[in-house]
Write a protein that holds these residues in place. Structure first.
Motif, PDB file in Angstrom:
ATOM      1  N   MET A  62     -18.246  60.243   5.865  1.00 42.18           N
ATOM      2  CA  MET A  62     -18.053  61.282   4.853  1.00 42.18           C
ATOM      3  C   MET A  62     -19.364  61.498   4.095  1.00 42.18           C
ATOM      4  O   MET A  62     -19.691  60.780   3.148  1.00 42.18           O
ATOM      5  CB  MET A  62     -16.918  60.898   3.877  1.00 42.18           C
ATOM      6  CG  MET A  62     -16.667  61.969   2.811  1.00 42.18           C
ATOM      7  SD  MET A  62     -16.841  63.699   3.384  1.00 42.18           S
ATOM      8  CE  MET A  62     -15.433  63.853   4.456  1.00 42.18           C
ATOM      9  N   PRO A  63     -20.165  62.453   4.547  1.00 40.06           N
ATOM     10  CA  PRO A  63     -21.467  62.677   3.909  1.00 40.06           C
ATOM     11  C   PRO A  63     -21.407  63.511   2.632  1.00 40.06           C
ATOM     12  O   PRO A  63     -22.420  63.644   1.944  1.00 40.06           O
ATOM     13  CB  PRO A  63     -22.258  63.426   4.992  1.00 40.06           C
ATOM     14  CG  PRO A  63     -21.234  64.067   5.865  1.00 40.06           C
ATOM     15  CD  PRO A  63     -19.985  63.243   5.773  1.00 40.06           C
ATOM     16  N   PHE A  64     -20.225  64.098   2.311  1.00 40.68           N
ATOM     17  CA  PHE A  64     -20.150  65.027   1.172  1.00 40.68           C
ATOM     18  C   PHE A  64     -19.215  64.510   0.078  1.00 40.68           C
ATOM     19  O   PHE A  64     -18.229  63.835   0.369  1.00 40.68           O
ATOM     20  CB  PHE A  64     -19.621  66.391   1.640  1.00 40.68           C
ATOM     21  CG  PHE A  64     -20.381  66.968   2.794  1.00 40.68           C
ATOM     22  CD1 PHE A  64     -21.714  67.329   2.654  1.00 40.68           C
ATOM     23  CD2 PHE A  64     -19.775  67.136   4.028  1.00 40.68           C
ATOM     24  CE1 PHE A  64     -22.430  67.858   3.729  1.00 40.68           C
ATOM     25  CE2 PHE A  64     -20.477  67.661   5.106  1.00 40.68           C
ATOM     26  CZ  PHE A  64     -21.804  68.019   4.957  1.00 40.68           C
ATOM     27  N   HIS A 123     -25.881  69.762  17.096  1.00 40.10           N
ATOM     28  CA  HIS A 123     -27.336  69.948  16.913  1.00 40.10           C
ATOM     29  C   HIS A 123     -27.999  68.786  16.179  1.00 40.10           C
ATOM     30  O   HIS A 123     -29.186  68.853  15.862  1.00 40.10           O
ATOM     31  CB  HIS A 123     -27.596  71.247  16.140  1.00 40.10           C
ATOM     32  CG  HIS A 123     -27.025  72.450  16.811  1.00 40.10           C
ATOM     33  ND1 HIS A 123     -27.509  72.931  18.008  1.00 40.10           N
ATOM     34  CD2 HIS A 123     -25.977  73.245  16.482  1.00 40.10           C
ATOM     35  CE1 HIS A 123     -26.792  73.989  18.378  1.00 40.10           C
ATOM     36  NE2 HIS A 123     -25.859  74.188  17.466  1.00 40.10           N
ATOM     37  N   GLN A 124     -27.240  67.751  15.875  1.00 42.54           N
ATOM     38  CA  GLN A 124     -27.794  66.638  15.087  1.00 42.54           C
ATOM     39  C   GLN A 124     -28.567  65.642  15.959  1.00 42.54           C
ATOM     40  O   GLN A 124     -28.357  65.565  17.165  1.00 42.54           O
ATOM     41  CB  GLN A 124     -26.656  65.908  14.352  1.00 42.54           C
ATOM     42  CG  GLN A 124     -25.998  66.789  13.310  1.00 42.54           C
ATOM     43  CD  GLN A 124     -24.813  66.143  12.621  1.00 42.54           C
ATOM     44  OE1 GLN A 124     -24.621  64.938  12.698  1.00 42.54           O
ATOM     45  NE2 GLN A 124     -24.018  66.954  11.949  1.00 42.54           N
ATOM     46  N   GLY A 125     -29.457  64.897  15.283  1.00 41.22           N
ATOM     47  CA  GLY A 125     -30.158  63.808  15.959  1.00 41.22           C
ATOM     48  C   GLY A 125     -31.272  64.254  16.890  1.00 41.22           C
ATOM     49  O   GLY A 125     -31.725  63.501  17.743  1.00 41.22           O
ATOM     50  N   ARG A 126     -31.727  65.507  16.724  1.00 40.11           N
ATOM     51  CA  ARG A 126     -32.811  66.008  17.595  1.00 40.11           C
ATOM     52  C   ARG A 126     -34.030  66.435  16.810  1.00 40.11           C
ATOM     53  O   ARG A 126     -34.854  67.213  17.295  1.00 40.11           O
ATOM     54  CB  ARG A 126     -32.309  67.212  18.390  1.00 40.11           C
ATOM     55  CG  ARG A 126     -31.227  66.876  19.356  1.00 40.11           C
ATOM     56  CD  ARG A 126     -31.047  68.049  20.297  1.00 40.11           C
ATOM     57  NE  ARG A 126     -29.660  68.210  20.633  1.00 40.11           N
ATOM     58  CZ  ARG A 126     -29.103  69.369  20.945  1.00 40.11           C
ATOM     59  NH1 ARG A 126     -29.827  70.471  20.941  1.00 40.11           N
ATOM     60  NH2 ARG A 126     -27.844  69.426  21.261  1.00 40.11           N
TER      61      ARG A 126
HETATM   62  C1  LIG Z   1     -28.340  64.879   7.683  1.00 38.31           C
HETATM   63  C2  LIG Z   1     -28.758  65.838   8.782  1.00 38.31           C
HETATM   64  C3  LIG Z   1     -29.028  67.218   8.185  1.00 38.31           C
HETATM   65  C4  LIG Z   1     -30.042  65.294   9.437  1.00 38.31           C
HETATM   66  O1  LIG Z   1     -30.438  66.128  10.482  1.00 38.31           O
HETATM   67  P1  LIG Z   1     -30.691  65.589  11.964  1.00 38.31           P
HETATM   68  O2  LIG Z   1     -31.274  66.701  12.734  1.00 38.31           O
HETATM   69  O3  LIG Z   1     -29.453  65.000  12.483  1.00 38.31           O
HETATM   70  O4  LIG Z   1     -31.758  64.444  11.720  1.00 38.31           O
HETATM   71  P2  LIG Z   1     -33.131  64.257  12.539  1.00 38.31           P
HETATM   72  O5  LIG Z   1     -32.832  64.252  14.004  1.00 38.31           O
HETATM   73  O6  LIG Z   1     -34.122  65.221  12.015  1.00 38.31           O
HETATM   74  O7  LIG Z   1     -33.513  62.779  12.114  1.00 38.31           O
HETATM   75  C5  LIG Z   1     -34.020  62.509  10.851  1.00 38.31           C
HETATM   76  C6  LIG Z   1     -34.190  61.032  10.696  1.00 38.31           C
HETATM   77  O8  LIG Z   1     -32.915  60.396  10.669  1.00 38.31           O
HETATM   78  C7  LIG Z   1     -32.843  59.409  11.681  1.00 38.31           C
HETATM   79  N1  LIG Z   1     -31.490  59.534  12.200  1.00 38.31           N
HETATM   80  C8  LIG Z   1     -30.930  60.623  12.749  1.00 38.31           C
HETATM   81  N2  LIG Z   1     -29.644  60.375  13.064  1.00 38.31           N
HETATM   82  C9  LIG Z   1     -29.421  59.097  12.700  1.00 38.31           C
HETATM   83  C10 LIG Z   1     -28.283  58.241  12.755  1.00 38.31           C
HETATM   84  N3  LIG Z   1     -27.114  58.683  13.223  1.00 38.31           N
HETATM   85  N4  LIG Z   1     -28.416  56.984  12.297  1.00 38.31           N
HETATM   86  C11 LIG Z   1     -29.590  56.548  11.811  1.00 38.31           C
HETATM   87  N5  LIG Z   1     -30.694  57.294  11.703  1.00 38.31           N
HETATM   88  C12 LIG Z   1     -30.604  58.565  12.157  1.00 38.31           C
HETATM   89  C13 LIG Z   1     -33.881  59.791  12.680  1.00 38.31           C
HETATM   90  O9  LIG Z   1     -34.361  58.666  13.398  1.00 38.31           O
HETATM   91  C14 LIG Z   1     -34.949  60.377  11.816  1.00 38.31           C
HETATM   92  O10 LIG Z   1     -35.704  59.352  11.196  1.00 38.31           O
HETATM   93  P3  LIG Z   1     -37.302  59.378  11.283  1.00 38.31           P
HETATM   94  O11 LIG Z   1     -37.755  60.747  10.855  1.00 38.31           O
HETATM   95  O12 LIG Z   1     -37.740  58.309  10.351  1.00 38.31           O
HETATM   96  O13 LIG Z   1     -37.589  59.120  12.724  1.00 38.31           O
HETATM   97  C15 LIG Z   1     -27.657  65.977   9.873  1.00 38.31           C
HETATM   98  O14 LIG Z   1     -27.518  64.749  10.552  1.00 38.31           O
HETATM   99  C16 LIG Z   1     -26.313  66.405   9.322  1.00 38.31           C
HETATM  100  O15 LIG Z   1     -26.079  67.588   9.140  1.00 38.31           O
HETATM  101  N6  LIG Z   1     -25.406  65.439   9.080  1.00 38.31           N
HETATM  102  C17 LIG Z   1     -24.050  65.752   8.585  1.00 38.31           C
HETATM  103  C18 LIG Z   1     -24.070  66.379   7.221  1.00 38.31           C
HETATM  104  C19 LIG Z   1     -24.925  65.621   6.242  1.00 38.31           C
HETATM  105  O16 LIG Z   1     -24.994  64.411   6.255  1.00 38.31           O
HETATM  106  N7  LIG Z   1     -25.553  66.372   5.339  1.00 38.31           N
HETATM  107  C20 LIG Z   1     -26.397  65.805   4.306  1.00 38.31           C
HETATM  108  C21 LIG Z   1     -25.564  65.417   3.135  1.00 38.31           C
HETATM  109  S1  LIG Z   1     -26.555  64.583   1.921  1.00 38.31           S
END
Ligand SMILES: CC(C)(COP(=O)(O)OP(=O)(O)OC[C@H]1O[C@@H](n2cnc3c(N)ncnc32)[C@H](O)[C@@H]1OP(=O)(O)O)[C@@H](O)C(=O)NCCC(=O)NCCS
Length: 224
Positions: free
Chosen positions: A49-51, A122-125
């Protein structure tokens, strides 16, 4: 496509920030539908739950409707007292998520807090850190922000990693209620002085020249 007549009346509708294949732009009706459906396909795993408000739980239709209602209301809050700017994130022209910023009393404080989500698919890329770097660039370089903040639940590894990677400084923690229980959020802060230190690293993260549209008209509206 957003019409010139709308931009004339509501300058925020003309905001576009582009860097190579990545774009942040005003959420018009067509983009809103795409984003609502994207969110309906999932924004986080069931166990996470990120929100603070659990808007992304439930059925696809219910989540999509919440996105519509939230964004319709957010459109009305582009003003100096409670500035909110929600921008759609597109990669190669495909909607992938939302990057928002909001702050009170903009002309005096010039401070916003960012928030974001990407569709699960689209996450994690690496899109999350690029879009945050682009958003920081937009707020500091184009909008003239003095400070940008962010917060993430302690168990949201990706969001905490994005804030640290883009150079925010830790700014304490706060306890909030999440789905009926206590949860800890880490707070992050980037001052203008800090931005100047990390700007080049963020330019490298963005990976292309940044082009912005519509900023002058928006600032004129906010600062009139
Ligand atoms: C948070 C969010 C926007 C990040 O975007 P993303 O594209 O998934 O993240 P990235 O691929 O750019 O990775 C960013 C960093 O997080 C790390 N990361 C990504 N997914 C991860 C995971 N599941 N667990 C641990 N680390 C993770 C990456 O290694 C990277 O770290 P680095 O830059 O030090 O190497 C996205 O995951 C998301 O929308 N999550 C759900 C909603 C959310 O959490 N919103 C934010 C609320 S505060």
């Amino acid at each position: 496509m957003t019409t010139n007549r709308l931009v004339e009346l509501w300058p925020a509708a003309g905001i576009r920030v582009r860097a190579g294949d990545l774009e942040l732009r005003w959420i018009d009706d067509e983009l809103l539908l795409d984003l609502a459906e994207l969110a309906g396909r999932g924004v986080h795993e069931e166990r996470a739950m990120p929100f603070e408000t659990p808007w992304a739980r439930g059925g696809a239709r219910e989540i999509a409707q919440r996105v519509l209602v939230y964004q319709w209301a957010a459109r009305t809050r582009v003003d100096r007292e409670r500035l909110t700017l929600e921008l759609g994130v597109l990669l190669d022209g495909r909607p992938v998520g939302v990057q928002s910023a909001a702050g009170a009393d903009w002309p005096t404080l010039r401070e916003v807090e960012t928030g974001s989500w990407l569709g699960l698919e689209h996450q994690g890329r690496g899109i999350g850190r690029r879009m945050r770097a682009l958003m920081l660039h937009f707020w500091f370089e184009a909008m003239g922000a003095e400070c940008v903040t962010s917060a993430a639940f302690a168990d949201n590894s990706a969001s905490n990693a994005v804030s640290l990677r883009t150079g925010y400084e830790p700014d304490g923690r706060q306890r909030v209620v999440r789905e009926g229980s206590e949860a800890v959020q880490h707070r992050y802060r980037m001052s203008r002085a800090r931005w100047l230190e990390v700007r080049e690293a963020n330019r490298a993260l963005i990976g292309a020249e940044v082009e912005t549209e519509g900023v002058e008209a928006l600032l004129a509206q906010l600062e009139a």
